[in-house]
Write a protein that holds these residues in place. Structure first.
Motif, PDB file in Angstrom:
ATOM      1  N   UNK A 233      49.739  56.645   8.939  1.00 50.93           N
ATOM      2  CA  UNK A 233      49.891  57.837   9.775  1.00 50.93           C
ATOM      3  C   UNK A 233      49.775  59.092   8.901  1.00 50.93           C
ATOM      4  N   UNK A 234      48.896  59.986   9.321  1.00 51.08           N
ATOM      5  CA  UNK A 234      48.616  61.176   8.526  1.00 51.08           C
ATOM      6  C   UNK A 234      49.379  62.400   9.025  1.00 51.08           C
ATOM      7  N   UNK A 235      49.320  62.658  10.318  1.00 52.83           N
ATOM      8  CA  UNK A 235      50.006  63.805  10.900  1.00 52.83           C
ATOM      9  C   UNK A 235      50.522  63.425  12.285  1.00 52.83           C
ATOM     10  N   UNK A 236      51.683  63.956  12.645  1.00 49.56           N
ATOM     11  CA  UNK A 236      52.234  63.769  13.986  1.00 49.56           C
ATOM     12  C   UNK A 236      52.518  65.134  14.583  1.00 49.56           C
ATOM     13  N   UNK A 237      52.142  65.316  15.849  1.00 52.39           N
ATOM     14  CA  UNK A 237      52.329  66.593  16.534  1.00 52.39           C
ATOM     15  C   UNK A 237      53.049  66.347  17.851  1.00 52.39           C
ATOM     16  N   UNK A 238      53.866  67.278  18.267  1.00 52.02           N
ATOM     17  CA  UNK A 238      54.579  67.150  19.539  1.00 52.02           C
ATOM     18  C   UNK A 238      54.757  68.530  20.165  1.00 52.02           C
ATOM     19  N   UNK A 239      54.913  68.547  21.485  1.00 49.10           N
ATOM     20  CA  UNK A 239      55.120  69.814  22.166  1.00 49.10           C
ATOM     21  C   UNK A 239      55.206  69.621  23.665  1.00 49.10           C
ATOM     22  N   UNK A 240      55.434  70.721  24.359  1.00 52.30           N
ATOM     23  CA  UNK A 240      55.505  70.686  25.814  1.00 52.30           C
ATOM     24  C   UNK A 240      54.280  71.381  26.411  1.00 52.30           C
ATOM     25  N   UNK A 241      53.898  70.931  27.603  1.00 53.86           N
ATOM     26  CA  UNK A 241      52.748  71.496  28.299  1.00 53.86           C
ATOM     27  C   UNK A 241      53.239  72.062  29.632  1.00 53.86           C
ATOM     28  N   UNK A 242      53.108  73.374  29.850  1.00 55.37           N
ATOM     29  CA  UNK A 242      53.558  73.965  31.116  1.00 55.37           C
ATOM     30  C   UNK A 242      52.476  73.860  32.186  1.00 55.37           C
ATOM     31  N   UNK A 243      52.860  73.433  33.378  1.00 53.67           N
ATOM     32  CA  UNK A 243      51.899  73.283  34.471  1.00 53.67           C
ATOM     33  C   UNK A 243      52.338  74.078  35.699  1.00 53.67           C
ATOM     34  N   UNK A 244      51.373  74.503  36.478  1.00 54.20           N
ATOM     35  CA  UNK A 244      51.669  75.118  37.769  1.00 54.20           C
ATOM     36  C   UNK A 244      51.709  76.625  37.781  1.00 54.20           C
TER      37      UNK A 244
END
Length: 383
Positions: A233-244
């Motif tokens: 594993x080289x890089x891990x990314x996380x986050x939230x996506x706003x919809x609507x």
């Protein structure tokens, strides 16, 4: 005193700031991190139109000309086309290049600047940060999905959030131009999982509804089930996506853009396409405000009318598709899959527009037997 203060140094902020600067505005941009491109939250999949609208030469690390959609029962819908569907970008490098382009255009970028608050008067708006105060005529909120500026406008929450995570692993895909999407409640409830070929690297990720627990749990299971859990594993990314979307994207002396404005494609969760279409409209609105020497909400409302005229239908159609998808259980997804796997229907899917996937809905509905089956499924989801 700068003419415009931009809060947020992602693509929404840097593209807007650059356009405003090229229009002759004195712009200062406040970015809380100490460099551009970190952290990365986006999968980086874009169309040719987006590439042309970025205003910089983006580094392409992958080309997508076919896609396999894996259904919960294991059946696969395959689509392909001669011209690429999309391209995968080095998002960290893109953010850096966009910031450099903004700086070259004259934007004063202040890194390590944490936005705290603003105060408006009839004459200006003053932004307070950890590195000082910035007084200007206008404030552009490009401070992302957790936008404090958007929240300050009152009752301005997005309708829902997704939680996403992805990892870059050391692995070369057998087909270096094929994207794999996986559906189902066991894989990614409320959205989907993706696998993108990037040469010697493969990007694997997914997003889930915010009420479905930790996305990391689903990612670990996905990697194990696809035999990729042993890869480096080289890089891990996380986050939230706003919809609507949000209730409003402007106020006296304030404009919102990008995630801050809820301008996200509901089907794919992508934000670069809306930014490239909306940023020029933000610039036009600011130009109009300066020509009139008026910065109140009556004048700035032109921005919201303009961007909704440009992409509003695309976003609203996409959100309706998203809501319909969310109502389907795994069995119903597989039933749809049987329809979409038909050669006549899958051929239409090959013409899908990654920026507006709803473009294939009407042609598919005209195919024999499709509309009736979809209607039955839709009515069943309402019971």
């Amino acid at each position: 005193m700068p003419d415009v203060t931009v809060v947020g140094g992602g693509p929404a902020g840097t593209i807007s700031a650059r356009l405003l600067a090229t229009s002759g505005r004195d712009v200062v941009l406040l970015e809380e991190h100490h460099c551009s491109g970190v952290p990365t939250h986006c999968a980086g999949v874009v169309s040719r139109d987006v590439l042309e609208g970025l205003g910089v030469h983006a580094d392409i690390v992958g080309t997508i000309s076919s896609a396999d959609v894996v259904l919960p029962d294991g059946n696969v819908i395959h689509t392909s086309k001669r011209m690429p569907y999309a391209y995968v970008l080095d998002r960290a490098k893109l953010d850096q290049d966009l910031a450099d382009a903004a700086s070259d255009a004259g934007v004063d970028i202040r890194y390590g600047a944490h936005y705290k608050s603003y105060e408006r008067t009839s004459d200006n708006i003053t932004v307070t940060s950890n590195i000082g105060q910035f007084k200007s005529d206008l404030l552009v909120g490009a401070d992302g999905q957790n936008s404090v500026i958007a929240a300050s406008l009152g009752n301005n929450h997005v309708k829902k959030y997704l939680r996403g995570i992805q990892v870059d692993i050391k692995h070369r895909c057998d087909d270096e131009e094929k994207m794999i999407l996986r559906l189902g409640s066991e894989v990614a409830p409320g959205f989907f999982a993706w696998q993108l070929p990037l040469g010697d690297i493969t990007r694997v990720g997914l997003a889930i509804s915010a009420d479905c627990g930790s996305p990391n749990h689903y990612l670990e299971r996905l990697l194990k089930n696809t035999g990729l859990d042993g890869c480096e594993r080289l890089e891990t990314y996380a986050g939230r996506i706003p919809l609507g979307g949000r209730r409003v994207t402007y106020s006296d002396r304030i404009l919102l853009i990008g995630d801050s404005a809820g301008q996200i494609k509901p089907v794919s969760g992508g934000g670069l396409y809306p930014i490239t279409r909306v940023a020029p409209l933000l610039k036009e609105t600011v130009d109009r405000a300066y020509s009139m020497d008026l910065f109140n909400s009556t004048v700035l409302a032109l921005y919201e009318r303009s961007w909704k005229r440009e992409i509003g239908k695309t976003l609203s159609r996409g959100y309706r598709l998203r809501n319909f998808y969310d109502r389907l259980d795994d069995q119903e997804l597989c039933e749809f899959g049987a329809i979409f796997a038909r050669p006549d229907v899958s051929e239409l899917l090959s013409d899908i527009d990654v920026d507006d996937p709803s473009n294939v809905v009407k042609p598919i509905l005209k195919m024999k037997g499709v509309k009736g089956h979809l209607l039955k499924t839709y009515l069943r989801t309402l019971i």
